[in-house]
Design an enzyme around this catalytic site. Structure first.
Site, short mmCIF file in Angstrom:
data_model
loop_
_atom_site.label_atom_id
_atom_site.label_comp_id
_atom_site.label_asym_id
_atom_site.label_seq_id
_atom_site.Cartn_x
_atom_site.Cartn_y
_atom_site.Cartn_z
N ASP A 60 0.82 -1.34 0.06
CA ASP A 60 -0.03 0.02 -0.01
C ASP A 60 1.09 1.42 -0.14
O ASP A 60 2.01 1.35 0.20
CB ASP A 60 -0.71 -0.02 1.44
CG ASP A 60 -1.96 -0.52 1.36
OD1 ASP A 60 -2.34 -0.84 0.14
OD2 ASP A 60 -2.79 -0.57 2.19
N LYS B 290 -3.59 3.48 -2.49
CA LYS B 290 -4.72 4.30 -2.70
C LYS B 290 -4.25 5.39 -1.97
O LYS B 290 -4.04 5.43 -0.77
CB LYS B 290 -5.68 3.63 -1.74
CG LYS B 290 -6.13 2.15 -2.21
CD LYS B 290 -7.39 1.85 -1.33
CE LYS B 290 -7.75 0.33 -1.68
NZ LYS B 290 -8.40 -0.02 -0.40
N MET C 22 -8.07 9.69 9.02
CA MET C 22 -8.82 9.94 7.53
C MET C 22 -9.41 11.32 7.78
O MET C 22 -10.46 11.39 7.07
CB MET C 22 -9.37 9.00 6.86
CG MET C 22 -8.67 7.71 6.65
SD MET C 22 -9.73 6.30 6.09
CE MET C 22 -10.34 5.81 7.68
N1 SAH Z 1 -4.70 0.38 8.70
C1 SAH Z 1 -4.28 1.66 8.92
C2 SAH Z 1 -5.07 2.81 8.77
C3 SAH Z 1 -5.65 3.05 7.37
S1 SAH Z 1 -6.59 4.26 7.04
C4 SAH Z 1 -3.65 1.64 10.35
O1 SAH Z 1 -4.03 0.78 11.19
O2 SAH Z 1 -3.03 2.69 10.73
C5 SAH Z 1 -5.43 5.46 6.64
C6 SAH Z 1 -5.44 6.75 7.74
O3 SAH Z 1 -4.69 6.04 8.71
C7 SAH Z 1 -4.92 8.10 7.31
O4 SAH Z 1 -5.82 8.76 6.59
C8 SAH Z 1 -4.20 8.41 8.72
O5 SAH Z 1 -5.46 8.93 9.43
C9 SAH Z 1 -3.84 7.38 9.36
N2 SAH Z 1 -2.49 6.92 9.13
C10 SAH Z 1 -1.74 5.88 8.69
N3 SAH Z 1 -0.50 5.98 8.81
C11 SAH Z 1 -0.34 7.24 9.46
C12 SAH Z 1 0.91 7.83 10.01
N4 SAH Z 1 2.09 7.39 9.83
N5 SAH Z 1 0.72 9.17 10.80
C13 SAH Z 1 -0.52 9.60 10.83
N6 SAH Z 1 -1.68 8.92 10.43
C14 SAH Z 1 -1.56 7.92 9.64
#
Ligand code: SAH
Length: 505
Positions: free
Chosen positions: A36, A58, A173
């Site tokens: 991803d 995405k 998000m």
């Molecule tokens: N499965 C992922 C979430 C995916 S949804 C998890 O468990 O973290 C995508 C959202 O995750 C982004 O819009 C943001 O809100 C958050 N996100 C993912 N990586 C991030 C990071 N390094 N720092 C801050 N937010 C993050």
């Protein structure tokens, strides 16, 4: 045909060392990796070189590949008998659509396993110094999507409970919808003074934290042009950051530092700088190559029993020398009759790794120091072997000869210029975003000048602090018109890292 299997693996929030051991184990045996946008690409290095790598990113809701397409891809690869790793940012089951992918695999009869990961909220919490729960402050936490109800008037979220429950709330998000969601919490009863933190690119060197309140965070985010991906942490716990902040307080945090070394040796020094919070750009300026022929070194190696001393003045010399020894079917025992001199503790460690404890390490870790030590001994008629780089200085052989020794100095390896600088380094220099450049030998700075041209190098390094490992390297810098800002007392990488810390601290 072996049976295919799909592993859904949480890649963690960004820092590539936050993946689980189980995750790495699976990556190591992958035939196919489907990854991803949010999964750190460095993690792909755990997969075999031959593994097929498929990007299924995405970005900001713009689906490069539809979810159905991804599901089909996983099913198809699994059916073909492959070991498939589906690498997802954070945790696969937290807003990761991992559930849907597992359903598709189950329906198709493909075996799957799920490996959890550190989800963004948890990563952000740790690296921003904001405990999500705290005995004195709150006993609950909720993870909420910031996108919910975007296209509907109805919302599945119980805003009343979320707002009034008093627990910590983390929105995923939720950057583009920040104003609306903060407003909703206030409308549903949470105090507008409640502290809020936005944490962007959590756990990576680019991590950014913006703190405000429910009332003003949206304005602040707008003013500073705050962009996704970020989590929004809402709750009184955010106030703890003032006391518990650590990641962005490390001495080199936010500093971009270029490390100019041969690729083979950059790792440890880069890691020392990264551990202090720096963003490291590795910029190899040396390419190590075998000697044109081994004749002279081989002769010396066969003659080892005749030598009184072997002098080694770099880790490279040590590695090439011992490699050759092994190629000739010999090992450390061939050195039984020789005394060994190492130029400094680092080279000594390298020698020790081949099972030999050096007899002599000068107190001044450079060629002059070696000469100084030998001038105190009776070197008359001794035989000295000095395996070295093709472009090394002649100081040691010349001075030891003056002391009456017979010195052989066969070439053990050669230094060449790499073809070009890495694009990220050039880009950072052009953008003037580099804080410091480190030179760990004369050839690193001389080669950089040769690669860029002296004038362009001086221009590109305007405003960049120059760190040099010791006086010889510093002189080479000055000869090329560079002003040296940082030079440690002891000429080791460890001291250089410490000097950088002091300089920027
Ligand atoms: N499965 C992922 C979430 C995916 S949804 C998890 O468990 O973290 C995508 C959202 O995750 C982004 O819009 C943001 O809100 C958050 N996100 C993912 N990586 C991030 C990071 N390094 N720092 C801050 N937010 C993050």
């Amino acid at each position: 045909m072996s049976k295919g299997i799909v592993y859904l693996i949480g890649a963690g929030p960004g820092d590539p060392s936050l993946i689980t051991l189980r995750g790495v184990e699976c990556l190591k045996k992958a035939d196919v990796v489907v990854y991803d946008y949010l999964a750190n690409e460095q993690l792909l290095s755990h997969a075999p070189e031959t593994a097929e790598r498929i990007y299924a990113g995405k970005i900001g809701g713009r689906h490069n590949q539809g979810q159905d397409e991804i599901n089909n891809l996983l099913v198809e690869k699994g059916r073909a008998g492959k070991v498939v790793v589906r690498l997802k940012g954070g945790d696969p089951f937290v807003f990761g659509r991992g559930g849907e992918e597992c359903e598709a695999l189950r329906d198709a009869g493909i075996t799957f396993e799920v490996v959890p990961g550190v989800t963004a909220a948890v990563g952000a919490s740790a690296y921003a110094g904001i405990p999500l729960t705290h005995r004195d402050i709150t006993a609950s936490v909720a993870f909420v999507t910031g996108q919910e109800g975007k296209d509907k008037n109805e919302s599945n979220i119980d805003w009343d409970r979320l707002s009034l429950g008093g627990g910590t709330v983390v929105f995923y998000m939720g950057v583009t919808t920040l104003r609306r969601n903060m407003l909703r919490m206030v409308e549903h009863g949470r105090s507008p003074a409640t502290p809020v933190a936005l944490v962007r690119w959590a756990t990576t060197p680019c991590q950014q934290v913006l703190v405000g309140t429910l009332a003003d965070i949206a304005d602040r985010a707008e003013e500073s042009g705050f962009k996704p991906p970020a989590v929004t942490i809402v709750g009184e716990v955010v106030a703890l950051r003032e006391k518990l902040q650590w990641f962005d307080k490390r001495p080199l945090c936010g500093k971009k530092i270029i490390v100019t070394r041969a690729t083979e040796q950059a790792g440890e020094f880069s890691a020392a700088l990264a551990a202090r919070g720096a963003t490291v750009l590795e910029c190899p300026t040396i390419r190590l190559v075998e000697p044109e022929n081994w004749q002279l070194l081989d002769m010396a190696i066969r003659d080892l029993p005749e030598y009184d001393w072997v002098v080694l003045t770099s880790g490279n010399a040590v590695r090439y020398f011992f490699q050759r020894l092994n190629t000739l079917g010999l090992d450390a025992r061939a050195l039984a009759g020789c005394r060994i001199c190492a130029v400094g503790p680092k080279t000594a460690d390298e020698i020790l790794s081949f099972g030999i404890k050096p007899d002599l390490i000068p107190s001044d870790f450079k060629a002059e120091g070696v000469v100084d030590e030998f001038s105190r001994l009776d070197m008359h008629n001794t035989r000295v072997l000095f395996p070295r780089a093709d472009k090394a200085r002649d100081l040691i052989p010349n001075e030891l000869k003056r002391l009456g020794a017979h010195v052989d100095s066969p070439v053990a390896y050669r230094n060449f210029l790499p073809e070009r600088l890495p694009p990220e380094t050039l880009f950072a220099l052009e953008k003037r975003s580099v804080d410091c450049i480190t030179f760990t030998s004369s050839s690193t700075v001389q080669n950089l000048a040769a690669m860029l041209g002296e004038e362009l190098m001086l221009d590109m390094l305007k405003g960049v602090a120059v760190a040099s490992i010791g006086p010889i390297t510093s002189k080479s810098c000055r000869d090329l018109g560079l002003k040296v800002d940082i030079e440690p007392q002891a000429y080791t990488l460890q001291s250089l890292a410490e000097s950088l810390e002091t300089y920027f601290g």
